[in-house]
Design an enzyme around this catalytic site. Structure first.
Site, mmCIF file in Angstrom:
data_model
loop_
_atom_site.group_PDB
_atom_site.id
_atom_site.type_symbol
_atom_site.label_atom_id
_atom_site.label_comp_id
_atom_site.label_asym_id
_atom_site.label_seq_id
_atom_site.Cartn_x
_atom_site.Cartn_y
_atom_site.Cartn_z
ATOM 1 N NE ARG A 55 -0.639 1.768 3.466
ATOM 2 C CZ ARG A 55 0.567 2.404 3.865
ATOM 3 N NH1 ARG A 55 1.536 1.853 4.037
ATOM 4 N NH2 ARG A 55 0.471 3.626 3.699
ATOM 5 N N GLY A 56 0.168 2.668 0.031
ATOM 6 C CA GLY A 56 1.061 3.836 -0.245
ATOM 7 C C GLY A 56 1.238 3.663 -1.745
ATOM 8 N NE ARG A 96 -6.063 0.696 -2.430
ATOM 9 C CZ ARG A 96 -5.729 1.474 -1.227
ATOM 10 N NH1 ARG A 96 -4.303 1.321 -0.971
ATOM 11 N NH2 ARG A 96 -6.372 2.030 -0.483
ATOM 12 C CD GLN A 201 -3.875 2.611 6.624
ATOM 13 O OE1 GLN A 201 -4.517 2.789 7.406
ATOM 14 N NE2 GLN A 201 -4.376 2.549 5.254
ATOM 15 C CG ASP A 242 -3.051 8.003 -1.964
ATOM 16 O OD1 ASP A 242 -2.894 8.631 -1.009
ATOM 17 O OD2 ASP A 242 -2.620 7.021 -2.084
ATOM 18 C CG ASN A 252 -2.564 11.701 2.348
ATOM 19 O OD1 ASN A 252 -2.089 10.675 1.305
ATOM 20 N ND2 ASN A 252 -2.509 12.148 3.368
ATOM 21 C CE LYS A 253 -5.401 5.631 3.976
ATOM 22 N NZ LYS A 253 -6.493 4.777 3.158
HETATM 23 O O1 MRU Z 1 -4.966 3.061 1.736
HETATM 24 P P1 MRU Z 1 -3.254 3.528 1.691
HETATM 25 O O2 MRU Z 1 -2.580 2.959 2.931
HETATM 26 O O3 MRU Z 1 -2.624 2.901 0.451
HETATM 27 O O4 MRU Z 1 -3.128 4.954 1.684
HETATM 28 C C1 MRU Z 1 -1.780 5.558 1.907
HETATM 29 C C2 MRU Z 1 -1.814 7.059 1.685
HETATM 30 O O5 MRU Z 1 -2.986 7.706 1.847
HETATM 31 C C3 MRU Z 1 -0.575 7.705 1.757
HETATM 32 O O6 MRU Z 1 -0.608 9.119 2.602
HETATM 33 C C4 MRU Z 1 -0.162 8.219 0.335
HETATM 34 O O7 MRU Z 1 -0.311 6.887 -0.428
HETATM 35 C C5 MRU Z 1 1.262 8.517 0.330
HETATM 36 S S1 MRU Z 1 2.365 7.343 0.650
HETATM 37 C C6 MRU Z 1 3.876 7.875 0.537
#
Ligand code: MRU
EC number: 5.3.1.23
Length: 350
Positions: A55-56, A96, A201, A242, A252-253
């Site tokens: 993820r990320g 995703r 996370q 993202d 972003n998250k």
């Molecule tokens: O759902 P995730 O854990 O993939 O979400 C990740 C995030 O929102 C991170 O902040 C983003 O991908 C930046 S990672 C360098």
């Protein structure tokens, strides 16, 4: 091994009689176990991306690049024609929807399919190498900018959300790379890491990376973030991204936009650190960004046990969009762009 040296995504060449595989740190098992999951098929890779084993945004981008090679190797074993191979690659690309890096990396590698597996792997390796370099550059640019902007003699207190470290990237990290850089320069007092509901996370992964390196930190509930900011307990917030639309709106998250609003109200910097590969000029504004809706169960249950009443429905967007006007600084590998004023418009948000 220090968490700085972690590699979330690595390719393992085919050994005698065995299929090549993509080796992923299983991020669902952390912080209790540091295990790798080796995937050899497109179905396994997609399942790993959907379950957040990997993820990320940059890390799933890297997995997507190698995913093209994985599909080629599986197609070779199973006798796929080119149309089937293209369809399988398209499934990886769509695993995703929010992080643009997955699509960008698949689109960068897939045109090399005709040139053969070594050419595809070389391009996927280049993506990883470039991301690692970009993260180190962002760390230095971001730390320089924050120290100049805040202009205080004492070490900084930084709030972050989700996980943006070595686990989320090819290594080092984006926002967490800036935090690592500040720590390395002796200019970091502590990190306030939001736990990051519902999949934690922040509590599981960011806190684990920080603990591995002895970086002082507090895990706090997401709901504590605005109060921590308004009480003056942090100097700045720094997060990853993202997808960044052409106008600076940043996905972003989920939970990020509340942090940006609180920073604007408190008058402290809200900083986004992301490689230029996360900037999507084809997407005009944040409204055009598809926000992944995940299973209702992730918010209705805890550890497989139902916590909400039987009749309740869950609403589980995995991301939110912060208006570009609230982003004080966008840190990329090319430098820091001062995107918005980081102030609330007088008439409220449009
Ligand atoms: O759902 P995730 O854990 O993939 O979400 C990740 C995030 O929102 C991170 O902040 C983003 O991908 C930046 S990672 C360098």
């Amino acid at each position: 091994m220090s968490s700085q040296d972690l590699r979330a995504v690595t390719w393992t060449a085919a050994a005698e009689g065995a299929a090549p595989s993509l080796s992923l740190i299983d991020q669902t098992a952390l912080p209790h176990a540091l295990e790798r999951l080796d995937v050899t098929t497109v179905d396994q890779l997609i399942d790993a991306i959907v379950r957040l084993v990997v993820r990320g945004a940059p890390a799933i981008g890297a997995a997507g690049g190698y995913g093209v090679a994985l599909a080629m190797a599986q197609g070779e074993r199973e006798g796929w024609d080119r149309a089937r191979l293209d369809a399988e690659v398209a499934r990886v690309r769509a695993a995703r929807p929010t992080a643009v890096n997955l699509m960008v990396c698949v689109d960068r590698v897939a045109p090399l399919i005709g040139a053969g597996l070594p050419a595809v792997l070389a391009e996927a390796d280049a993506i990883v190498r470039e991301d690692l370099e970009a993260n180190h550059a962002m760390g230095a640019f971001g730390a320089d900018w924050l120290l100049k902007r805040l202009s205080v003699d004492r070490p900084l207190r930084i709030l972050t959300h989700c996980n943006t470290g070595a686990l989320a990237t090819a290594g080092w990290g984006t926002a967490l790379g800036v935090i690592r850089e500040l720590h390395g320069r002796g200019r970091l007092e502590a990190v306030y890491a939001d736990e990051t509901r519902p999949l934690l996370q922040g509590a599981r992964l960011t806190a684990w990376e920080l603990a591995q390196e002895g970086i002082p930190h507090f895990v706090q509930a997401d709901g504590a973030a605005a109060g921590t900011i308004l009480r003056g307990e942090v100097d700045a917030a720094i997060v990853g991204a993202d997808r960044i639309a052409a106008n600076g709106d940043t996905a972003n998250k989920v939970g990020t936009v509340g942090i940006a609003l609180a920073c604007a109200y408190a008058g402290i910097p809200f900083v986004v650190a992301a490689p230029t590969t996360t900037v999507d000029l084809a997407t005009a504004t944040g409204t055009d960004i598809e926000i992944e809706l995940r299973s209702e169960d992730e918010v209705l249950e805890w550890g497989g046990v139902r916590t909400a009443p039987a009749g309740s429905r869950g609403h589980n967007p995995a991301f939110d969009v912060t208006p570009g006007s609230l982003v004080t600084g966008l840190v990329t590998e090319r430098g820091v762009l001062e995107v918005g004023a980081g102030e609330l418009p007088e008439s409220g948000l449009s």
